[in-house]
Every structure is written in C-alpha cells, then in structure tokens.
Design a protein around this motif. Structure first.
Motif, PDB file in Angstrom:
ATOM      1  N   ASP A  62       0.804  -1.136   0.174  1.00  0.00           N
ATOM      2  CA  ASP A  62       0.078   0.186   0.039  1.00  0.00           C
ATOM      3  C   ASP A  62       0.938   1.502   0.065  1.00  0.00           C
ATOM      4  O   ASP A  62       1.550   1.608   0.946  1.00  0.00           O
ATOM      5  CB  ASP A  62      -0.916   0.078   1.283  1.00  0.00           C
ATOM      6  N   ILE A  63       0.893   1.980  -0.989  1.00  0.00           N
ATOM      7  CA  ILE A  63       1.996   2.994  -1.173  1.00  0.00           C
ATOM      8  C   ILE A  63       1.167   4.311  -0.524  1.00  0.00           C
ATOM      9  O   ILE A  63       0.063   4.923  -0.903  1.00  0.00           O
ATOM     10  CB  ILE A  63       2.110   3.536  -2.605  1.00  0.00           C
ATOM     11  N   VAL A  64       1.772   4.811   0.560  1.00  0.00           N
ATOM     12  CA  VAL A  64       1.228   5.777   1.418  1.00  0.00           C
ATOM     13  C   VAL A  64       1.569   7.157   0.969  1.00  0.00           C
ATOM     14  O   VAL A  64       1.093   8.111   1.142  1.00  0.00           O
ATOM     15  CB  VAL A  64       1.759   5.511   2.883  1.00  0.00           C
ATOM     16  N   THR A 120       9.620  12.840 -11.270  1.00  0.00           N
ATOM     17  CA  THR A 120       8.927  11.753 -11.122  1.00  0.00           C
ATOM     18  C   THR A 120       7.918  11.241 -10.242  1.00  0.00           C
ATOM     19  O   THR A 120       6.932  10.755 -10.353  1.00  0.00           O
ATOM     20  CB  THR A 120      10.180  10.510 -10.905  1.00  0.00           C
ATOM     21  N   ALA A 121       8.192  11.653  -8.954  1.00  0.00           N
ATOM     22  CA  ALA A 121       7.356  11.804  -7.895  1.00  0.00           C
ATOM     23  C   ALA A 121       6.007  12.346  -8.184  1.00  0.00           C
ATOM     24  O   ALA A 121       4.746  11.765  -7.850  1.00  0.00           O
ATOM     25  CB  ALA A 121       7.922  12.169  -6.759  1.00  0.00           C
ATOM     26  N   LEU A 122       6.029  13.589  -9.089  1.00  0.00           N
ATOM     27  CA  LEU A 122       4.667  14.205  -9.514  1.00  0.00           C
ATOM     28  C   LEU A 122       3.918  13.123 -10.411  1.00  0.00           C
ATOM     29  O   LEU A 122       2.605  13.075 -10.276  1.00  0.00           O
ATOM     30  CB  LEU A 122       5.146  15.385 -10.177  1.00  0.00           C
ATOM     31  N   ALA A 123       4.626  12.390 -11.221  1.00  0.00           N
ATOM     32  CA  ALA A 123       3.814  11.398 -12.081  1.00  0.00           C
ATOM     33  C   ALA A 123       3.329  10.235 -11.173  1.00  0.00           C
ATOM     34  O   ALA A 123       2.357   9.691 -11.331  1.00  0.00           O
ATOM     35  CB  ALA A 123       4.483  11.042 -13.058  1.00  0.00           C
ATOM     36  N   CYS A 124       4.071   9.718 -10.468  1.00  0.00           N
ATOM     37  CA  CYS A 124       3.804   8.568  -9.485  1.00  0.00           C
ATOM     38  C   CYS A 124       2.704   9.060  -8.708  1.00  0.00           C
ATOM     39  O   CYS A 124       1.869   8.093  -8.257  1.00  0.00           O
ATOM     40  CB  CYS A 124       5.217   8.246  -8.793  1.00  0.00           C
ATOM     41  N   GLY A 125       2.844  10.373  -8.062  1.00  0.00           N
ATOM     42  CA  GLY A 125       1.794  10.349  -7.037  1.00  0.00           C
ATOM     43  C   GLY A 125       0.416  11.217  -7.780  1.00  0.00           C
ATOM     44  O   GLY A 125      -0.741  11.224  -7.181  1.00  0.00           O
ATOM     45  N   PRO A 182      -3.138  15.226  -6.696  1.00  0.00           N
ATOM     46  CA  PRO A 182      -2.317  14.191  -6.733  1.00  0.00           C
ATOM     47  C   PRO A 182      -3.384  13.149  -6.113  1.00  0.00           C
ATOM     48  O   PRO A 182      -4.145  13.448  -5.354  1.00  0.00           O
ATOM     49  CB  PRO A 182      -1.302  14.492  -5.805  1.00  0.00           C
ATOM     50  N   GLU A 183      -2.999  11.839  -6.281  1.00  0.00           N
ATOM     51  CA  GLU A 183      -3.756  10.568  -5.887  1.00  0.00           C
ATOM     52  C   GLU A 183      -3.203  10.079  -4.626  1.00  0.00           C
ATOM     53  O   GLU A 183      -3.870   9.591  -3.864  1.00  0.00           O
ATOM     54  CB  GLU A 183      -4.189   9.812  -6.899  1.00  0.00           C
ATOM     55  N   THR A 184      -1.880  10.291  -4.543  1.00  0.00           N
ATOM     56  CA  THR A 184      -1.012   9.730  -3.390  1.00  0.00           C
ATOM     57  C   THR A 184      -0.281  11.115  -2.863  1.00  0.00           C
ATOM     58  O   THR A 184       0.174  11.873  -3.584  1.00  0.00           O
ATOM     59  CB  THR A 184      -0.299   8.714  -4.065  1.00  0.00           C
ATOM     60  N   PRO A 185      -0.199  11.303  -1.720  1.00  0.00           N
ATOM     61  CA  PRO A 185       0.572  12.277  -1.093  1.00  0.00           C
ATOM     62  C   PRO A 185       1.914  12.280  -1.434  1.00  0.00           C
ATOM     63  O   PRO A 185       2.729  11.297  -1.900  1.00  0.00           O
ATOM     64  CB  PRO A 185       0.466  11.986   0.601  1.00  0.00           C
ATOM     65  N   TRP A 195       2.206  17.406   0.181  1.00  0.00           N
ATOM     66  CA  TRP A 195       1.182  17.687  -0.922  1.00  0.00           C
ATOM     67  C   TRP A 195       0.198  16.701  -0.632  1.00  0.00           C
ATOM     68  O   TRP A 195       0.433  15.500  -1.246  1.00  0.00           O
ATOM     69  CB  TRP A 195       1.524  18.055  -2.290  1.00  0.00           C
ATOM     70  N   LEU A 196      -1.024  16.970  -0.447  1.00  0.00           N
ATOM     71  CA  LEU A 196      -2.091  15.894  -0.082  1.00  0.00           C
ATOM     72  C   LEU A 196      -3.090  15.765  -1.285  1.00  0.00           C
ATOM     73  O   LEU A 196      -3.397  16.842  -1.965  1.00  0.00           O
ATOM     74  CB  LEU A 196      -2.831  16.277   1.426  1.00  0.00           C
TER      75      LEU A 196
END
Length: 343
Positions: free
Chosen positions: A93-95, A106-111, A235-238, A247-248
């Motif tokens: 579960d990616i929190v 990359t985190a912007l896309a992953c999130g 974002p879908e993930t923090p 960023w929530l």
C-alpha cells in the motif's frame, strides 16, 4: 491465501543513476511496457532527439552521451516510472511518494499530479533546458564517517566553507553528504580547501549543472514559460517535496504546486534528507521502496534513517544487520530485492 499488505514510502532517484551497469535497464525489466517507451520517444522525435529505445539498447555506455541532461533525465524517468507501475499493489500500500532532485518530477507522475506522458514532458523539457544552458557544476562531500555516524563539527565546517566562498551553494542535502554547487572558480576553490577522504571525495559529478541554486533562475523562468499550470492536477497519493512539505490528495493548490516545481525547487537547496525523514515520521511506512535504475540512493536513504534513528538505527552496522533480518529498504535496482517488490 491473500498477501498481507505492507505500507511503503516510494522514492524516485535523481540524475547520475543510469551508468554502465544500468545499460539496457528498461528493455531488461520492462519488455512488456515498450509501448510506454514508444510514447515517450514520440515526444523526443518532435525535438529531433535520440530515442530512449536507442539509448537503452546501445551496445556500450559512453559518459559524454548518457550523462547529458537531455538524455539522462528522460532515460532515468522512463525506468523509474515503469518500476513504479511494476510494484505489486496486492503486496504494498503506497502511502506517499518522494524523490531526490530530478526525482521530484518523477514523484509528481507517481503521485498522480501528472500522468505518465505529462511527467515525461516535464522531465524531458527541464533536462533539455539544463543541457542547452549548462551553468556551473556540482561536487559531493560527506560529513559522516565510514560507519555513517556524523563526524562532530564536520557538517558545520562544510556550511562555513559555503559561506566563505562566493557563489558556492548547498545544492542537495543527501543523507550523510552535502552536494555543493557553483561556478567553476567556486568549485575549484572548494576542492582546494577540502581534504581528500576515502580516496574519492571531493567528487565532481559529471555533466551536472548548479542545480537547486539561484544560478538557475534563468532555467526556472524558461521552465515556467514552457510548462503551464494546466499540466497539473490533484495528486492521488501524498507527495513530499524537497523541503519536506507534504502535498495531499484533493487538497493541493495547483498553481502553488506548479510555482514550487519550477521555482523554488529549481533555485533553492533540495533537502532530500528532510523529505525522507518527513515520509518516515508522517506516514510510518513498513518499508521504503527505491525505484531504479541504479542503487546509489540506498546509502543516502539509510543515512537519513540513521539521522532520525528510525527503527533504532544509529550506524551503518545497525542498518546492515536490520537489512539481513527484516529489510527497511527495498531497492528495485538490486535483483535480489526487486523480486520482493514486483507483481
């Protein structure tokens, strides 16, 4: 019997992680996702750039070609983003997601603040801007000893050096190391005043500009001009940025996120250590998953854990013992750990 899910903080790497050992990484690990690479290469074709498929499929690695910002950034993003898609969601579960330097894109896309193609557009555009206007450089120097314990006074000594040398800046706070950046004269002065340790430091980073310093204000302006706020969504993930700010999902001001990404994130110190520590404290993950390519971010992540004594860690020896017993870090760039992460 269903798997017991573990919570995970996911970390994306920055520049400098695709080297000779990583040649062929995408084709080796993501043959089923070559359509993803084709989509990214369609964007590169519009710029008349060498395709990622050609780069990743090359017979040999050459430093001059693969470390260029307009090649390295897109290639690393493609590998990292595909790794993210490969994580077994039945097991993890990616929190939250974060990254080091370029890894923020990359985190912007992953999130989910950007989709995969938008993330590539951001990375490829900023990498190209960096290469076209290559300003200054970077070097790296540790303030911890061989057991990853902080050397008393060493961090303060490095910060004092930065204050004393004109146009020298702290670019990245990277676990037990500082990445310093500036123009050539400033870097040479720093190198002349820093004693050689471990037969490798101070270490220059090839084809790197003075990232995360005021020297790149022009690049920041070009990025804002080329990449509008309309690219971004909730974002879908923090997501944890280079200040340790979270960023929530469903609560992110889009214009502010855009402004940070191409403003402060480009021109001010990137505190990777703070990002990791925030992720640990705010989300208490069972594990930290490091996206590939490469394995160099493992040490810095472990050093951030040691700094905040996460899981009782106080040294490299503690970390190694814990990794053997019950790993805190799973690196997708290491085959033996990758198999425990992918679906």
């Amino acid at each position: 019997m269903s798997k017991t899910k573990r919570t995970a903080l996911v970390v994306a790497p920055g520049r400098g992680v695709y080297n000779a050992a990583e040649l062929g990484y995408f084709h080796h690990h993501h043959e089923s996702r070559l359509n993803l690479l084709s989509g990214f290469d369609a964007q590169r074709a519009e710029r008349d750039q060498t395709s990622l498929a050609e780069l990743d499929g090359a017979e040999r690695f050459t430093l001059s070609k693969f470390t260029r910002g307009d090649n390295a950034s897109g290639l690393i993003y493609a590998c990292s983003y595909a790794d993210y898609l490969a994580i077994d969601r039945e097991a993890f579960d990616i929190v939250a997601v974060t990254g080091n330097s370029m890894g923020w894109y990359t985190a912007l896309a992953c999130g989910g603040a950007l989709d995969g193609d938008q993330g590539f557009e951001v990375v490829n555009t900023m990498g190209t801007i960096m290469q076209e206007d290559l300003i200054g450089g970077q070097l790296i120097y540790p303030f911890v000893d061989g057991d990853w314990r902080e050397i008393p006074g060493k961090r303060e000594e490095l910060l004092a050096l930065v204050k004393d040398i004109p146009d020298l800046h702290v670019s990245i706070r990277l676990g037990g190391m500082l990445v310093l950046a500036g123009m050539e004269l400033a870097l040479k002065e720093a190198e002349s005043r820093l004693p050689l340790i471990q037969d490798r430091y101070p270490m220059r980073l090839a084809n790197h500009a003075a990232f995360h310093t005021p020297l790149l204000e022009g690049n920041s302006a070009r990025g804002k001009s080329a990449l509008p706020p309309s690219l971004f969504g909730q974002p879908e993930t923090p997501m944890i940025d280079g200040r340790g700010h979270v960023w929530l999902s469903k609560a992110t001001p889009i214009e502010t996120l855009w402004d940070y990404t191409f403003g402060e994130q480009v021109t001010q110190t990137y505190d990777f250590t703070r990002a990791v520590i925030t992720g640990l404290h705010e989300f208490a993950p069972d594990v930290v998953i490091l996206l590939g390519p490469g394995t160099t971010l493992g040490g810095a992540t472990a050093q951030a854990m040691i700094e905040c004594e996460w899981g009782g860690l106080t040294s490299k020896a503690d970390f190694i013992a814990r990794q053997k017993e019950d790993p805190l870090i799973l690196s997708m760039g290491m085959d033996d750990q990758r198999k425990d992460v992918i679906a």
